[in-house]
Design a protein around this motif. Structure first.
Motif, PDB file in Angstrom:
ATOM      1  N   PRO A  82      34.504  51.136  33.265  1.00 41.24           N
ATOM      2  CA  PRO A  82      34.460  50.048  34.747  1.00 41.24           C
ATOM      3  C   PRO A  82      34.060  50.923  35.819  1.00 41.24           C
ATOM      4  CG  PRO A  82      36.360  51.455  34.280  1.00 41.24           C
ATOM      5  CD  PRO A  82      36.005  51.513  33.008  1.00 41.24           C
ATOM      6  N   ARG A  83      33.401  51.292  35.486  1.00 39.23           N
ATOM      7  CA  ARG A  83      32.307  52.208  36.941  1.00 39.23           C
ATOM      8  C   ARG A  83      31.299  51.371  37.419  1.00 39.23           C
ATOM      9  NH1 ARG A  83      28.702  56.652  34.003  1.00 39.23           N
ATOM     10  NH2 ARG A  83      28.603  55.273  32.683  1.00 39.23           N
ATOM     11  N   PRO A  84      31.350  51.102  38.754  1.00 36.03           N
ATOM     12  CA  PRO A  84      31.170  50.163  39.494  1.00 36.03           C
ATOM     13  C   PRO A  84      29.243  49.965  39.257  1.00 36.03           C
ATOM     14  CG  PRO A  84      32.672  51.353  41.025  1.00 36.03           C
ATOM     15  CD  PRO A  84      32.726  51.811  39.491  1.00 36.03           C
ATOM     16  N   ALA A  85      28.866  51.441  39.000  1.00 35.00           N
ATOM     17  CA  ALA A  85      27.241  51.953  38.843  1.00 35.00           C
ATOM     18  C   ALA A  85      27.034  50.811  37.478  1.00 35.00           C
ATOM     19  CB  ALA A  85      26.977  53.421  38.804  1.00 35.00           C
ATOM     20  N   ARG A  86      28.045  50.992  36.486  1.00 35.54           N
ATOM     21  CA  ARG A  86      27.131  50.584  35.355  1.00 35.54           C
ATOM     22  C   ARG A  86      27.111  48.614  35.861  1.00 35.54           C
ATOM     23  NH1 ARG A  86      25.942  50.992  29.469  1.00 35.54           N
ATOM     24  NH2 ARG A  86      27.094  53.250  29.983  1.00 35.54           N
ATOM     25  N   LEU A  87      28.232  48.314  37.558  1.00 33.97           N
ATOM     26  CA  LEU A  87      28.568  47.048  36.602  1.00 33.97           C
ATOM     27  C   LEU A  87      27.872  46.614  37.935  1.00 33.97           C
ATOM     28  CD1 LEU A  87      31.781  46.835  35.704  1.00 33.97           C
ATOM     29  CD2 LEU A  87      30.547  46.510  34.561  1.00 33.97           C
ATOM     30  N   ALA A  88      27.518  47.227  39.188  1.00 36.04           N
ATOM     31  CA  ALA A  88      26.146  46.489  39.765  1.00 36.04           C
ATOM     32  C   ALA A  88      25.140  46.132  39.638  1.00 36.04           C
ATOM     33  CB  ALA A  88      26.070  48.093  40.658  1.00 36.04           C
ATOM     34  N   GLY A  89      24.601  44.981  40.508  1.00 38.20           N
ATOM     35  CA  GLY A  89      23.712  44.120  40.122  1.00 38.20           C
ATOM     36  C   GLY A  89      23.655  43.318  39.130  1.00 38.20           C
TER      37      GLY A  89
ATOM     38  N   ASP B 161      41.402  46.020  37.597  1.00 44.29           N
ATOM     39  CA  ASP B 161      41.703  45.694  36.548  1.00 44.29           C
ATOM     40  C   ASP B 161      42.572  47.444  35.824  1.00 44.29           C
ATOM     41  OD1 ASP B 161      43.618  45.136  34.222  1.00 44.29           O
ATOM     42  OD2 ASP B 161      42.458  43.909  33.072  1.00 44.29           O
ATOM     43  N   THR B 162      42.985  47.985  36.427  1.00 47.91           N
ATOM     44  CA  THR B 162      43.820  48.943  35.943  1.00 47.91           C
ATOM     45  C   THR B 162      44.109  49.488  34.895  1.00 47.91           C
ATOM     46  OG1 THR B 162      45.628  48.240  36.729  1.00 47.91           O
ATOM     47  CG2 THR B 162      43.938  49.877  38.435  1.00 47.91           C
ATOM     48  N   GLU B 163      45.003  48.456  33.902  1.00 50.44           N
ATOM     49  CA  GLU B 163      45.105  48.212  32.903  1.00 50.44           C
ATOM     50  C   GLU B 163      44.325  47.769  32.062  1.00 50.44           C
ATOM     51  OE1 GLU B 163      48.971  47.126  31.715  1.00 50.44           O
ATOM     52  OE2 GLU B 163      49.193  46.359  33.350  1.00 50.44           O
ATOM     53  N   ARG B 164      43.045  48.002  32.373  1.00 48.30           N
ATOM     54  CA  ARG B 164      41.421  47.563  31.648  1.00 48.30           C
ATOM     55  C   ARG B 164      42.012  46.830  30.339  1.00 48.30           C
ATOM     56  NH1 ARG B 164      38.725  53.544  30.923  1.00 48.30           N
ATOM     57  NH2 ARG B 164      37.186  52.024  30.167  1.00 48.30           N
ATOM     58  N   ARG B 165      42.925  45.497  31.021  1.00 51.41           N
ATOM     59  CA  ARG B 165      43.141  44.531  29.411  1.00 51.41           C
ATOM     60  C   ARG B 165      41.998  43.383  29.551  1.00 51.41           C
ATOM     61  NH1 ARG B 165      47.799  41.446  32.654  1.00 51.41           N
ATOM     62  NH2 ARG B 165      46.411  41.533  33.988  1.00 51.41           N
ATOM     63  N   GLY B 166      41.158  43.209  30.324  1.00 49.50           N
ATOM     64  CA  GLY B 166      39.959  42.105  29.913  1.00 49.50           C
ATOM     65  C   GLY B 166      40.305  40.662  30.158  1.00 49.50           C
ATOM     66  N   CYS B 167      40.237  40.594  29.300  1.00 48.89           N
ATOM     67  CA  CYS B 167      39.985  38.841  29.482  1.00 48.89           C
ATOM     68  C   CYS B 167      40.922  38.645  27.519  1.00 48.89           C
ATOM     69  CB  CYS B 167      39.195  37.365  29.282  1.00 48.89           C
ATOM     70  SG  CYS B 167      39.444  35.996  28.967  1.00 48.89           S
ATOM     71  N   LEU B 168      42.313  37.456  27.984  1.00 46.44           N
ATOM     72  CA  LEU B 168      43.200  37.590  26.826  1.00 46.44           C
ATOM     73  C   LEU B 168      42.561  36.448  25.754  1.00 46.44           C
ATOM     74  CD1 LEU B 168      45.310  38.342  25.173  1.00 46.44           C
ATOM     75  CD2 LEU B 168      46.527  35.857  26.215  1.00 46.44           C
TER      76      LEU B 168
ATOM     77  N   ARG C 263      35.880  46.381  30.383  1.00 43.93           N
ATOM     78  CA  ARG C 263      37.398  47.369  29.510  1.00 43.93           C
ATOM     79  C   ARG C 263      36.489  48.586  29.116  1.00 43.93           C
ATOM     80  NH1 ARG C 263      40.299  43.971  24.921  1.00 43.93           N
ATOM     81  NH2 ARG C 263      42.332  45.615  25.019  1.00 43.93           N
ATOM     82  N   ALA C 264      35.296  48.541  28.822  1.00 52.22           N
ATOM     83  CA  ALA C 264      34.974  49.971  28.257  1.00 52.22           C
ATOM     84  C   ALA C 264      34.479  50.688  29.652  1.00 52.22           C
ATOM     85  CB  ALA C 264      34.466  49.550  27.092  1.00 52.22           C
TER      86      ALA C 264
END
Length: 191
Positions: free
Chosen positions: A175-182, A98-105, A172-173
């Protein structure tokens, strides 16, 4: 004689949903809505009871349009374990792309307006549908021997609901893949 509406109210709700999703309720002005929909302010207020009405309709549209993807995946073909993993992966991939970093409404609304009785009820309905779909997949997986009988399906579904909403907020805060991996693997190990 009343003038005919020169816009499609259903299309207007879709455009408004995008604005609310991007900006949130408080930061969305009536002018933002008029600009996005392409109508005059009078037409906006003649078609909808106001910003709040349009927001609630947008949230219902979000449930019908976006939430159904998760539920369809959890209720669809394949083994329950595969479906749960696919659902978690879908949420994470969507959040990261999500390039706009909208998250989930729904998540954004829970944070912004969760204490509001009417809006909170709409958000709870969205979360309840997601929870029920996770719970159903877990219970099916328990019957099939894919998830342990020692897992409480209601609690596990709440955990997964919390996980997907947490992934959306984190992405949203940051989005770096390293932060979210795993995250998906960790959630699956909990089951």
């Amino acid at each position: 004689m009343a003038r005919a509406k020169n816009f499609d109210p259903d299309e207007a709700v879709g455009k408004a949903m995008e604005v609310f999703w991007r900006k949130g309720y408080a930061r969305t002005t009536p002018q933002d809505l008029v600009d996005a929909i392409g109508i005059g302010r009078g037409s906006l207020y003649n078609a909808f009871a106001g910003k709040r009405d349009l927001f609630e309709r947008s949230l219902r549209r979000y449930q019908a349009q976006e939430t159904v993807r998760l539920i369809d995946l959890l209720d669809g073909p394949g083994s329950p374990r595969e479906r749960v993993r696919a659902a978690l992966t879908m949420v994470l991939d969507a959040a990261c792309s999500d390039t706009e970093r909208r998250g989930c409404l729904a998540t954004n609304t829970a944070v912004e307006l969760g204490a509001d009785e009417a809006v909170g009820l709409l958000v709870r309905r969205i979360f309840d549908r997601q929870h029920d779909a996770f719970r159903g997949a877990i219970e099916e997986g328990q019957r099939a021997g894919e998830f342990g009988d020692d897992i409480d399906a209601v609690t596990a579904a709440n955990f997964l609901l919390t996980t997907i909403n947490g992934m959306r907020v984190l992405a949203r805060a940051d989005p770096r893949p390293a932060r979210l991996a795993g995250l998906v693997d960790t959630a699956m190990r909990a089951l």
